[in-house]
Design a protein around this motif. Structure first.
Motif, PDB file in Angstrom:
ATOM      1  N   PRO A  58       0.818  -1.219   0.000  1.00  0.00           N
ATOM      2  CA  PRO A  58       0.000   0.000   0.000  1.00  0.00           C
ATOM      3  C   PRO A  58       0.848   1.264   0.000  1.00  0.00           C
ATOM      4  CG  PRO A  58       0.064  -0.948   2.198  1.00  0.00           C
ATOM      5  CD  PRO A  58       0.759  -1.935   1.287  1.00  0.00           C
ATOM      6  N   GLY A  59       0.240   2.348  -0.409  1.00  0.00           N
ATOM      7  CA  GLY A  59       0.896   3.638  -0.340  1.00  0.00           C
ATOM      8  C   GLY A  59       0.987   4.128   1.098  1.00  0.00           C
ATOM      9  N   VAL A  60       1.951   5.004   1.335  1.00  0.00           N
ATOM     10  CA  VAL A  60       2.112   5.643   2.644  1.00  0.00           C
ATOM     11  C   VAL A  60       2.230   7.146   2.387  1.00  0.00           C
ATOM     12  CG1 VAL A  60       3.469   5.802   4.768  1.00  0.00           C
ATOM     13  CG2 VAL A  60       3.317   3.619   3.541  1.00  0.00           C
ATOM     14  N   TYR A  61       1.536   7.939   3.201  1.00  0.00           N
ATOM     15  CA  TYR A  61       1.484   9.385   2.990  1.00  0.00           C
ATOM     16  C   TYR A  61       1.827  10.120   4.281  1.00  0.00           C
ATOM     17  CZ  TYR A  61      -0.794   8.257  -1.392  1.00  0.00           C
ATOM     18  OH  TYR A  61      -1.041   7.756  -2.640  1.00  0.00           O
ATOM     19  N   LEU A  99      -1.465  16.354   2.495  1.00  0.00           N
ATOM     20  CA  LEU A  99      -0.897  15.021   2.306  1.00  0.00           C
ATOM     21  C   LEU A  99       0.269  15.089   1.331  1.00  0.00           C
ATOM     22  CD1 LEU A  99      -4.140  12.854   1.856  1.00  0.00           C
ATOM     23  CD2 LEU A  99      -2.869  13.279   3.970  1.00  0.00           C
ATOM     24  N   ALA A 100       1.322  14.328   1.623  1.00  0.00           N
ATOM     25  CA  ALA A 100       2.473  14.229   0.724  1.00  0.00           C
ATOM     26  C   ALA A 100       2.844  12.760   0.582  1.00  0.00           C
ATOM     27  CB  ALA A 100       3.656  15.028   1.258  1.00  0.00           C
ATOM     28  N   PRO A 101       3.105  12.288  -0.656  1.00  0.00           N
ATOM     29  CA  PRO A 101       3.435  10.865  -0.830  1.00  0.00           C
ATOM     30  C   PRO A 101       4.779  10.509  -0.215  1.00  0.00           C
ATOM     31  CG  PRO A 101       3.746  12.074  -2.878  1.00  0.00           C
ATOM     32  CD  PRO A 101       3.113  13.024  -1.922  1.00  0.00           C
ATOM     33  N   ILE A 102       4.815   9.407   0.517  1.00  0.00           N
ATOM     34  CA  ILE A 102       6.049   8.846   1.060  1.00  0.00           C
ATOM     35  C   ILE A 102       6.448   7.616   0.263  1.00  0.00           C
ATOM     36  CG2 ILE A 102       7.070   7.670   3.056  1.00  0.00           C
ATOM     37  CD1 ILE A 102       5.342   9.453   4.840  1.00  0.00           C
TER      38      ILE A 102
END
Length: 443
Positions: free
Chosen positions: A395-398, A409-412
């Motif tokens: 999964p994505g982490v933000y 929110l910023a993408p990690i």
């Protein structure tokens, strides 16, 4: 802003932007200001100690943007593999602020650390022999030896590293071990650090303090034996337990420092430089995981919510629920808290085995299809230990930042696509087992 309000605001933004929903049914979040506040609390607790390097344990959250945030906040970095070393360097940590710990370092890893000037702690006396052969003239690396004070374990055996049979360090109470350690230092004037790590979650502060007091006594003993001031720094490891029961932070870093000082007043008096290696305590409460409820059903009179958060993101919780319980809250599709009647429910994951359940008979507002569940306190290890069972994409982490009444929110970590998962699983070698060996008899 209270934690629960932060969560609600982040969920609202994530659902509106499509970061969380049917296309991305499980997502991780990191509270940026919360991370900075935790680092500040750590530095404040050790403010009276003249020389300290606080090295974040990369294993707790090996995401480069998070590591860069920690570097910007004044942290060093503790690594335990070539991959973690590369992550630390990519995040911008200076080699002299990186500490390499691993019980199975290869010669290549040791050579790289010594060449770059990364500090390292040898796990055993045989590793010191390797360092003898590989250490270049003029190496800037601080080199230490890890010892096991053998003071016992806590409530979670797998997290206890100072037991009689631990795989880590030189076991000090074994016959002849202390004498061999003293002699190893006498023969190597460049060996200037001692390291111990008693354990982490499940290890009470008095046990940790007892082990580190033993480390301090050994340092004094070695200096007396070699007849000079040789040991200049003590690496105390990490291990501050985390409270997973509610939002409060307990024990605190001040509690940790007080426990160490009460047990051995000279440990932090400035005679030795100090290194710490905290991980979980810095990140756990500054992260959470959110997942969509796909179905709700009844089985044997029990309500079961089938969600997209299972062992693939919470492997420790699924397999050791008593040791690693998580708090769960119920939210509507818009992120607002559910206000339906409270009933006992299983919160299950998507994996194809019966035990993939993150909470059994948990009292929660009645969940429905499309709702969201939040697993709290997952900022450490939950994003670093994905399980590839059933080939689910990571999964994505933000990152979440609350500023001027708004939430950003910023993408990690970008959500892994199914195509990327297929490629990672050997798609470029699809016919290798049919055609990749050449004709019979060919070399």
């Amino acid at each position: 802003m209270p934690h629960q309000e932060k969560v609600r605001a982040a969920l609202g933004r994530a659902t509106r932007e499509g970061v969380l929903g049917q296309d991305h049914p499980v997502v991780g979040f990191i509270d940026v200001q919360g991370v900075r506040d935790s680092v500040t609390a750590l530095h404040e607790a050790f403010a009276h100690v003249p020389a300290v390097l606080h090295a974040f344990a990369v294993k707790a959250c090996p995401l480069v943007p998070v590591l860069r945030l920690l570097a910007d906040a004044g942290m060093g970095c503790e690594v335990a593999s070539p991959g973690e070393t590369r992550l630390a360097l990519a995040a911008g940590f200076a080699p002299e602020h990186i500490v390499l710990d691993s019980p199975a370092k290869t010669r290549a890893e040791i050579r790289e650390a010594l060449t770059l000037g990364i500090a390292l702690n040898a796990d055993n006396l045989a590793e010191l022999d390797r360092i003898d052969a590989l250490r270049p003239d003029g190496s800037r690396s601080v080199i230490g030896l890890r010892v096991n004070p053998q003071v016992g374990g806590g409530t979670i055996a797998a997290m206890s590293t100072a037991t009689p049979h631990s795989k880590f360090g030189v076991a000090l109470d074994d016959p002849g071990a202390r004498a061999r350690v003293r002699e190893a230092f006498r023969q190597r004037p460049w060996l200037t650090r001692l390291h111990a790590h008693v354990g982490s979650q499940g290890c009470p502060l008095p046990l940790i303090a007892k082990g580190l007091a033993a480390l301090h006594r050994l340092a004094e003993e070695i200096d007396e034996y070699v007849g000079r001031r040789q040991i200049t720094s003590l690496d105390l490891g990490g291990g501050l337990p985390v409270n997973f029961s509610d939002d409060s932070v307990t024990p605190t870093y001040h509690d940790y420092v007080q426990a160490l000082t009460d047990t051995e007043p000279a440990l932090l008096d400035g005679r030795y430089e100090v290194v710490t290696e905290f991980g979980r305590s810095l990140l756990a409460k500054n992260g959470f995981t959110a997942a969509v409820v796909e179905y709700v059903k009844e089985s044997g009179g029990r309500r079961i919510a089938l969600t997209h958060a299972g062992a693939q993101v919470a492997v420790r919780t699924v397999f050791m629920p008593d040791a690693w319980p998580v708090r769960i809250t119920a939210h509507g599709p818009d992120g607002l808290p559910k206000t339906t009647r409270v009933v006992p429910q299983d919160v299950a994951g998507p994996l194809c085995f019966a035990g993939d359940v993150v909470a059994h008979e948990r009292l929660l507002p009645e969940l429905s299809e499309g709702d969201l569940v939040v697993l709290h306190d997952t900022g450490a290890y939950y994003f670093s230990a994905p399980w590839a069972y059933n080939s689910l994409p990571r999964p994505g982490v933000y990152g979440v930042l609350h500023r001027d009444g708004d939430v950003l929110l910023a993408p990690i970590r970008t959500p892994q696509t199914v195509a990327e998962l297929v490629e990672e699983s050997g798609a470029t070698h699809t016919v290798a087992l049919l055609t990749g060996f050449g004709s019979p008899g060919s070399s």
